[in-house]
Design a protein around this motif. Structure first.
Motif, PDB file in Angstrom:
ATOM      1  N   GLY A  63       0.641  -1.255   0.201  1.00 27.39           N
ATOM      2  CA  GLY A  63      -0.254   0.236   0.456  1.00 27.39           C
ATOM      3  C   GLY A  63       0.281   1.394   0.295  1.00 27.39           C
ATOM      4  N   ILE A  64       0.208   2.287  -0.080  1.00 31.23           N
ATOM      5  CA  ILE A  64       0.803   3.779   0.905  1.00 31.23           C
ATOM      6  C   ILE A  64       0.399   4.459   1.955  1.00 31.23           C
ATOM      7  N   VAL A  65       1.460   4.938   2.228  1.00 30.20           N
ATOM      8  CA  VAL A  65       0.553   5.649   3.563  1.00 30.20           C
ATOM      9  C   VAL A  65       1.507   7.685   3.319  1.00 30.20           C
ATOM     10  N   HIS A  66       0.539   8.305   4.139  1.00 31.41           N
ATOM     11  CA  HIS A  66       0.945   9.511   3.446  1.00 31.41           C
ATOM     12  C   HIS A  66       0.241  10.265   5.237  1.00 31.41           C
ATOM     13  N   ILE A  67       1.777  10.987   5.617  1.00 27.56           N
ATOM     14  CA  ILE A  67       1.041  11.858   7.085  1.00 27.56           C
ATOM     15  C   ILE A  67       0.707  13.002   6.327  1.00 27.56           C
ATOM     16  N   THR A  68      -0.148  12.953   7.059  1.00 24.08           N
ATOM     17  CA  THR A  68      -1.781  14.742   6.955  1.00 24.08           C
ATOM     18  C   THR A  68      -1.517  15.459   8.253  1.00 24.08           C
ATOM     19  N   GLY A  69      -2.484  16.133   8.284  1.00 22.03           N
ATOM     20  CA  GLY A  69      -2.227  16.984  10.129  1.00 22.03           C
ATOM     21  C   GLY A  69      -3.808  17.009  10.291  1.00 22.03           C
ATOM     22  N   LYS A  70      -4.490  17.220  11.408  1.00 22.98           N
ATOM     23  CA  LYS A  70      -5.732  16.974  11.875  1.00 22.98           C
ATOM     24  C   LYS A  70      -6.786  18.257  11.903  1.00 22.98           C
ATOM     25  N   LYS A  71      -5.456  19.351  11.492  1.00 25.19           N
ATOM     26  CA  LYS A  71      -6.305  20.849  10.942  1.00 25.19           C
ATOM     27  C   LYS A  71      -5.733  21.317   9.760  1.00 25.19           C
ATOM     28  N   LYS A  72      -6.029  21.585   9.272  1.00 25.08           N
ATOM     29  CA  LYS A  72      -5.327  22.649   8.033  1.00 25.08           C
ATOM     30  C   LYS A  72      -4.231  23.340   8.465  1.00 25.08           C
ATOM     31  N   LEU A  73      -2.763  22.470   8.274  1.00 21.70           N
ATOM     32  CA  LEU A  73      -1.693  23.484   8.027  1.00 21.70           C
ATOM     33  C   LEU A  73      -1.171  23.627   6.658  1.00 21.70           C
ATOM     34  N   PRO A  74      -0.206  24.940   6.631  1.00 26.49           N
ATOM     35  CA  PRO A  74       0.808  25.234   5.379  1.00 26.49           C
ATOM     36  C   PRO A  74       1.637  24.105   5.087  1.00 26.49           C
ATOM     37  N   TYR A  75       1.222  23.658   6.194  1.00 28.12           N
ATOM     38  CA  TYR A  75       3.218  22.118   5.681  1.00 28.12           C
ATOM     39  C   TYR A  75       2.647  21.071   5.494  1.00 28.12           C
TER      40      TYR A  75
ATOM     41  N   VAL B 231      -6.635   6.812   8.259  1.00 28.02           N
ATOM     42  CA  VAL B 231      -6.208   6.629   9.220  1.00 28.02           C
ATOM     43  C   VAL B 231      -5.635   5.642  10.317  1.00 28.02           C
ATOM     44  N   VAL B 232      -4.087   6.083  10.432  1.00 25.74           N
ATOM     45  CA  VAL B 232      -4.145   4.142  10.786  1.00 25.74           C
ATOM     46  C   VAL B 232      -3.340   4.457  12.112  1.00 25.74           C
ATOM     47  N   ASP B 233      -3.276   5.676  12.118  1.00 21.90           N
ATOM     48  CA  ASP B 233      -2.416   6.275  13.439  1.00 21.90           C
ATOM     49  C   ASP B 233      -2.452   7.658  13.908  1.00 21.90           C
ATOM     50  N   GLN B 234      -1.911   8.060  14.899  1.00 19.66           N
ATOM     51  CA  GLN B 234      -1.729   9.451  14.926  1.00 19.66           C
ATOM     52  C   GLN B 234      -0.820   9.885  16.323  1.00 19.66           C
ATOM     53  N   ALA B 235       0.481  10.879  16.086  1.00 20.56           N
ATOM     54  CA  ALA B 235       1.193  11.823  17.275  1.00 20.56           C
ATOM     55  C   ALA B 235       0.607  13.319  17.423  1.00 20.56           C
ATOM     56  N   GLU B 236      -0.197  13.407  18.602  1.00 19.69           N
ATOM     57  CA  GLU B 236       0.086  14.876  19.246  1.00 19.69           C
ATOM     58  C   GLU B 236       1.190  15.299  18.792  1.00 19.69           C
ATOM     59  N   PRO B 237       0.951  16.904  18.433  1.00 17.63           N
ATOM     60  CA  PRO B 237      -0.656  17.117  18.693  1.00 17.63           C
ATOM     61  C   PRO B 237      -1.384  17.099  17.488  1.00 17.63           C
ATOM     62  N   TYR B 238      -0.662  16.747  16.635  1.00 20.32           N
ATOM     63  CA  TYR B 238      -1.643  16.561  14.983  1.00 20.32           C
ATOM     64  C   TYR B 238      -1.612  16.412  13.936  1.00 20.32           C
ATOM     65  N   PHE B 239      -0.358  14.839  14.344  1.00 19.49           N
ATOM     66  CA  PHE B 239       0.323  14.340  12.751  1.00 19.49           C
ATOM     67  C   PHE B 239      -0.809  12.922  12.746  1.00 19.49           C
ATOM     68  N   GLN B 240      -1.334  12.687  11.540  1.00 20.00           N
ATOM     69  CA  GLN B 240      -1.847  11.475  11.601  1.00 20.00           C
ATOM     70  C   GLN B 240      -1.264  10.806   9.851  1.00 20.00           C
ATOM     71  N   LEU B 241      -1.164  10.240  10.646  1.00 18.98           N
ATOM     72  CA  LEU B 241      -0.686   8.597   9.436  1.00 18.98           C
ATOM     73  C   LEU B 241      -2.156   7.911   8.904  1.00 18.98           C
ATOM     74  N   MET B 242      -1.733   8.011   7.302  1.00 16.76           N
ATOM     75  CA  MET B 242      -3.074   8.011   6.477  1.00 16.76           C
ATOM     76  C   MET B 242      -2.337   7.306   5.677  1.00 16.76           C
ATOM     77  N   ALA B 243      -2.766   5.892   5.527  1.00 21.25           N
ATOM     78  CA  ALA B 243      -2.478   4.140   4.777  1.00 21.25           C
ATOM     79  C   ALA B 243      -3.901   4.057   4.006  1.00 21.25           C
ATOM     80  N   LEU B 244      -3.555   4.002   2.367  1.00 21.55           N
ATOM     81  CA  LEU B 244      -3.746   2.824   1.296  1.00 21.55           C
ATOM     82  C   LEU B 244      -3.566   1.833   1.150  1.00 21.55           C
ATOM     83  N   LYS B 245      -4.100   0.762   2.016  1.00 20.71           N
ATOM     84  CA  LYS B 245      -3.535  -0.895   1.975  1.00 20.71           C
ATOM     85  C   LYS B 245      -3.980  -1.698   0.598  1.00 20.71           C
ATOM     86  N   TRP B 246      -3.434  -2.068   0.357  1.00 19.98           N
ATOM     87  CA  TRP B 246      -4.251  -3.490  -1.797  1.00 19.98           C
ATOM     88  C   TRP B 246      -4.515  -4.675  -0.997  1.00 19.98           C
TER      89      TRP B 246
END
Length: 85
Positions: A3-15, A29-44
């Motif tokens: 699959g593919i993973v990508h780090i996103t934010g819980k809220k809109k951030l410029p980076y 969303v498969v995991d989170q790291a406070e205060p705002y990181f989310q790990l998203m996955a698209l598993k095949w």
């Protein structure tokens, strides 16, 4: 490759990417790291869900500012060196 993973934010951030775009593409969303990181996955396949390392979830601000980066961005190495100075 499972699959593919990508780090996103819980809220809109410029980076950080907005997670709504990736949810629209089928990522979860498969995991989170406070205060705002989310790990998203698209598993095949029926693969184990990826997760952040334990160090990513522990913030020790007393020792300085934690900076997380990958080799994905060609400018990251130079910027980190500048910030250390």
């Amino acid at each position: 490759m499972d699959g593919i993973v990508h780090i996103t934010g819980k809220k809109k951030l410029p980076y950080l990417s907005d997670n709504r775009f990736f949810e629209h593409l089928g990522f979860e969303v498969v995991d989170q790291a406070e205060p705002y990181f989310q790990l998203m996955a698209l598993k095949w396949h029926d693969a184990v869900a990826p997760s952040f390392k334990k160090q990513m979830k522990i913030s020790n601000v007393d020792e300085g500012i934690p900076i997380y980066y990958t080799a994905q961005c060609p400018f990251a190495i130079g910027i980190v060196d500048e910030l250390k100075k």
